[in-house]
Write a protein that holds these residues in place. Sequence first.
Motif, PDB file in Angstrom:
ATOM      1  N   ALA A 181      68.081  19.934  24.149  1.00 51.42           N
ATOM      2  CA  ALA A 181      68.012  19.158  25.381  1.00 51.42           C
ATOM      3  C   ALA A 181      67.531  17.731  25.147  1.00 51.42           C
ATOM      4  O   ALA A 181      67.744  16.854  25.991  1.00 51.42           O
ATOM      5  N   ASP A 182      66.906  17.485  23.993  1.00 54.82           N
ATOM      6  CA  ASP A 182      66.478  16.131  23.628  1.00 54.82           C
ATOM      7  C   ASP A 182      67.508  15.427  22.768  1.00 54.82           C
ATOM      8  O   ASP A 182      67.216  14.403  22.162  1.00 54.82           O
ATOM      9  N   GLN A 183      68.706  15.999  22.672  1.00 56.14           N
ATOM     10  CA  GLN A 183      69.841  15.415  21.961  1.00 56.14           C
ATOM     11  C   GLN A 183      69.619  15.380  20.452  1.00 56.14           C
ATOM     12  O   GLN A 183      70.176  14.534  19.750  1.00 56.14           O
ATOM     13  N   GLN A 184      68.835  16.320  19.953  1.00 56.04           N
ATOM     14  CA  GLN A 184      68.612  16.450  18.520  1.00 56.04           C
ATOM     15  C   GLN A 184      69.538  17.526  17.955  1.00 56.04           C
ATOM     16  O   GLN A 184      69.671  18.612  18.542  1.00 56.04           O
ATOM     17  N   TRP A 185      70.125  17.246  16.808  1.00 56.62           N
ATOM     18  CA  TRP A 185      71.075  18.172  16.193  1.00 56.62           C
ATOM     19  C   TRP A 185      70.400  19.487  15.851  1.00 56.62           C
ATOM     20  O   TRP A 185      69.288  19.522  15.307  1.00 56.62           O
ATOM     21  N   MET A 186      71.085  20.600  16.145  1.00 56.08           N
ATOM     22  CA  MET A 186      70.579  21.927  15.845  1.00 56.08           C
ATOM     23  C   MET A 186      71.462  22.689  14.851  1.00 56.08           C
ATOM     24  O   MET A 186      70.967  23.314  13.919  1.00 56.08           O
ATOM     25  N   ASN A 187      72.774  22.629  15.082  1.00 56.58           N
ATOM     26  CA  ASN A 187      73.668  23.478  14.303  1.00 56.58           C
ATOM     27  C   ASN A 187      75.095  22.975  14.471  1.00 56.58           C
ATOM     28  O   ASN A 187      75.405  22.265  15.424  1.00 56.58           O
ATOM     29  N   SER A 188      75.955  23.338  13.535  1.00 53.13           N
ATOM     30  CA  SER A 188      77.388  23.109  13.688  1.00 53.13           C
ATOM     31  C   SER A 188      78.129  24.214  12.960  1.00 53.13           C
ATOM     32  O   SER A 188      77.597  24.831  12.029  1.00 53.13           O
ATOM     33  N   TRP A 189      79.341  24.476  13.404  1.00 53.47           N
ATOM     34  CA  TRP A 189      80.151  25.479  12.736  1.00 53.47           C
ATOM     35  C   TRP A 189      81.632  25.172  12.931  1.00 53.47           C
ATOM     36  O   TRP A 189      82.024  24.517  13.879  1.00 53.47           O
ATOM     37  N   GLY A 190      82.420  25.652  11.976  1.00 61.02           N
ATOM     38  CA  GLY A 190      83.864  25.468  12.039  1.00 61.02           C
ATOM     39  C   GLY A 190      84.374  24.503  10.988  1.00 61.02           C
ATOM     40  O   GLY A 190      83.629  23.717  10.395  1.00 61.02           O
ATOM     41  N   ARG A 191      85.653  24.582  10.749  1.00 58.29           N
ATOM     42  CA  ARG A 191      86.394  23.712   9.836  1.00 58.29           C
ATOM     43  C   ARG A 191      87.857  23.898  10.181  1.00 58.29           C
ATOM     44  O   ARG A 191      88.218  24.776  10.974  1.00 58.29           O
ATOM     45  N   PHE A 192      88.737  23.085   9.599  1.00 57.67           N
ATOM     46  CA  PHE A 192      90.157  23.288   9.864  1.00 57.67           C
ATOM     47  C   PHE A 192      90.618  24.595   9.238  1.00 57.67           C
ATOM     48  O   PHE A 192      90.332  24.882   8.077  1.00 57.67           O
ATOM     49  N   GLY A 193      91.341  25.384   9.993  1.00 60.79           N
ATOM     50  CA  GLY A 193      91.869  26.627   9.459  1.00 60.79           C
ATOM     51  C   GLY A 193      92.343  27.549  10.551  1.00 60.79           C
ATOM     52  O   GLY A 193      92.106  27.321  11.738  1.00 60.79           O
ATOM     53  N   ARG A 194      93.009  28.608  10.157  1.00 68.57           N
ATOM     54  CA  ARG A 194      93.562  29.578  11.094  1.00 68.57           C
ATOM     55  C   ARG A 194      92.939  30.959  10.913  1.00 68.57           C
ATOM     56  O   ARG A 194      93.407  31.947  11.468  1.00 68.57           O
ATOM     57  N   ASP A 195      91.884  31.033  10.110  1.00 66.80           N
ATOM     58  CA  ASP A 195      91.211  32.299   9.879  1.00 66.80           C
ATOM     59  C   ASP A 195      90.016  32.427  10.814  1.00 66.80           C
ATOM     60  O   ASP A 195      89.881  31.703  11.801  1.00 66.80           O
ATOM     61  N   SER A 196      89.103  33.335  10.493  1.00 69.66           N
ATOM     62  CA  SER A 196      87.994  33.642  11.393  1.00 69.66           C
ATOM     63  C   SER A 196      86.962  32.536  11.509  1.00 69.66           C
ATOM     64  O   SER A 196      86.165  32.533  12.456  1.00 69.66           O
ATOM     65  N   THR A 197      86.933  31.600  10.585  1.00 68.80           N
ATOM     66  CA  THR A 197      85.946  30.518  10.653  1.00 68.80           C
ATOM     67  C   THR A 197      86.582  29.164  10.948  1.00 68.80           C
ATOM     68  O   THR A 197      85.898  28.151  10.931  1.00 68.80           O
ATOM     69  N   GLY A 198      87.882  29.153  11.214  1.00 71.45           N
ATOM     70  CA  GLY A 198      88.586  27.890  11.364  1.00 71.45           C
ATOM     71  C   GLY A 198      88.957  27.554  12.788  1.00 71.45           C
ATOM     72  O   GLY A 198      89.045  28.419  13.663  1.00 71.45           O
ATOM     73  N   PHE A 199      89.164  26.261  13.023  1.00 75.18           N
ATOM     74  CA  PHE A 199      89.707  25.736  14.269  1.00 75.18           C
ATOM     75  C   PHE A 199      90.829  24.764  13.946  1.00 75.18           C
ATOM     76  O   PHE A 199      90.879  24.183  12.859  1.00 75.18           O
ATOM     77  N   ASP A 200      91.694  24.569  14.909  1.00 71.53           N
ATOM     78  CA  ASP A 200      92.732  23.546  14.830  1.00 71.53           C
ATOM     79  C   ASP A 200      92.763  22.846  16.181  1.00 71.53           C
ATOM     80  O   ASP A 200      93.311  23.352  17.147  1.00 71.53           O
ATOM     81  N   ASP A 201      92.124  21.693  16.259  1.00 67.87           N
ATOM     82  CA  ASP A 201      92.017  20.914  17.491  1.00 67.87           C
ATOM     83  C   ASP A 201      91.306  21.669  18.614  1.00 67.87           C
ATOM     84  O   ASP A 201      91.907  21.970  19.650  1.00 67.87           O
ATOM     85  N   PRO A 202      90.013  21.980  18.453  1.00 68.14           N
ATOM     86  CA  PRO A 202      89.279  22.562  19.577  1.00 68.14           C
ATOM     87  C   PRO A 202      89.070  21.508  20.663  1.00 68.14           C
ATOM     88  O   PRO A 202      88.440  20.476  20.428  1.00 68.14           O
ATOM     89  N   THR A 203      89.627  21.748  21.836  1.00 65.10           N
ATOM     90  CA  THR A 203      89.653  20.715  22.866  1.00 65.10           C
ATOM     91  C   THR A 203      88.528  20.838  23.882  1.00 65.10           C
ATOM     92  O   THR A 203      87.862  19.863  24.207  1.00 65.10           O
ATOM     93  N   SER A 204      88.348  22.043  24.428  1.00 57.33           N
ATOM     94  CA  SER A 204      87.382  22.241  25.505  1.00 57.33           C
ATOM     95  C   SER A 204      86.582  23.510  25.254  1.00 57.33           C
ATOM     96  O   SER A 204      86.986  24.364  24.461  1.00 57.33           O
TER      97      SER A 204
END
Length: 290
Positions: free
Chosen positions: A60-83
């Motif tokens: 809530a203070d706009q401090q980074w906590m975590n990130s996940w994902g990369r380009f791909g079509r498997d269980s850990t991938g995204f391709d243009d996550p929009t919303s």
Amino acid sequence: MNVRYFILAAVAMILAGSAARADFGDGPGEFIFPSGIALDRDGNIYISEIGNDRIQKLDADQQWMNSWGRFGRDSTGFDDPTSLALGPDGNLYIVDSGNRRVVVCDTAGKVLLYVPLPDSSKPWGIVFADDYFYVSDRRNNQIYLFNQNRNLISTLGQTGSMEGQFLQPRGLAVDAAKRLYVVDAGNNRIQVFTPEGVFIRSWGSYGEGDGEFDNPSGIFIGPSGQLMITDSGNDRFQEFTSEGLFASYGGGPGTEPGQFLNPGGIAVDGKGNLYIVDTDNHRVQVFSAQ
């Protein structure tokens, strides 16, 4: 025109501040073409990035906590996550546009399941109405309705510019009466429907005046029922009453705080602060109501 929103921060999101530009990159708190935004009950911020094919989480203070994902079509991938949207189950529902699916994760980023979308689709927006949710398809110009079991049960719309027809629908919102608001981007208007899919009203046309649009994108209904809409082609946001009456605006083209280049996702927190994804400036800006 009436301006009543004032810039609080144009931030790189790793440090709150008033920098005119955010950091372009793939590190923590850096962005490449961010798109969607959602806030949870604790004020944590979730942002989807088309350029980095990932989700970032900030507190809530706009401090980074975590990130996940990369380009791909498997269980850990995204391709243009929009919303993305928080569901009533507390999980995060992410429109994985290029993979034609909705990815359901917990708020720490663990993938729980996938909801497939039609093979011909190019999805963009998502919103919940109780346990049901809608997804917009800007290629087939339709809105899909999924039930609480995440099964597709009906579609709304077809290609065109008449009532109930769409051209590249994008953002979606649902009000307290379960009415559906659709950003009909290609027609430069907002359309409103009953929960049963019956057309109620529309407003907007192409232009840069009050209540006019140029390729609108995001929409959010604030705590007092006001509609906040990003007017991407005009590099601004506009505020409307629930009946579609113009109330105020903010922004304009540029890279300084309070200016935009192709704004996208939009959200309002419990205090009335306004969060806008400033896509082509690779940042998120936060505004406070007067």
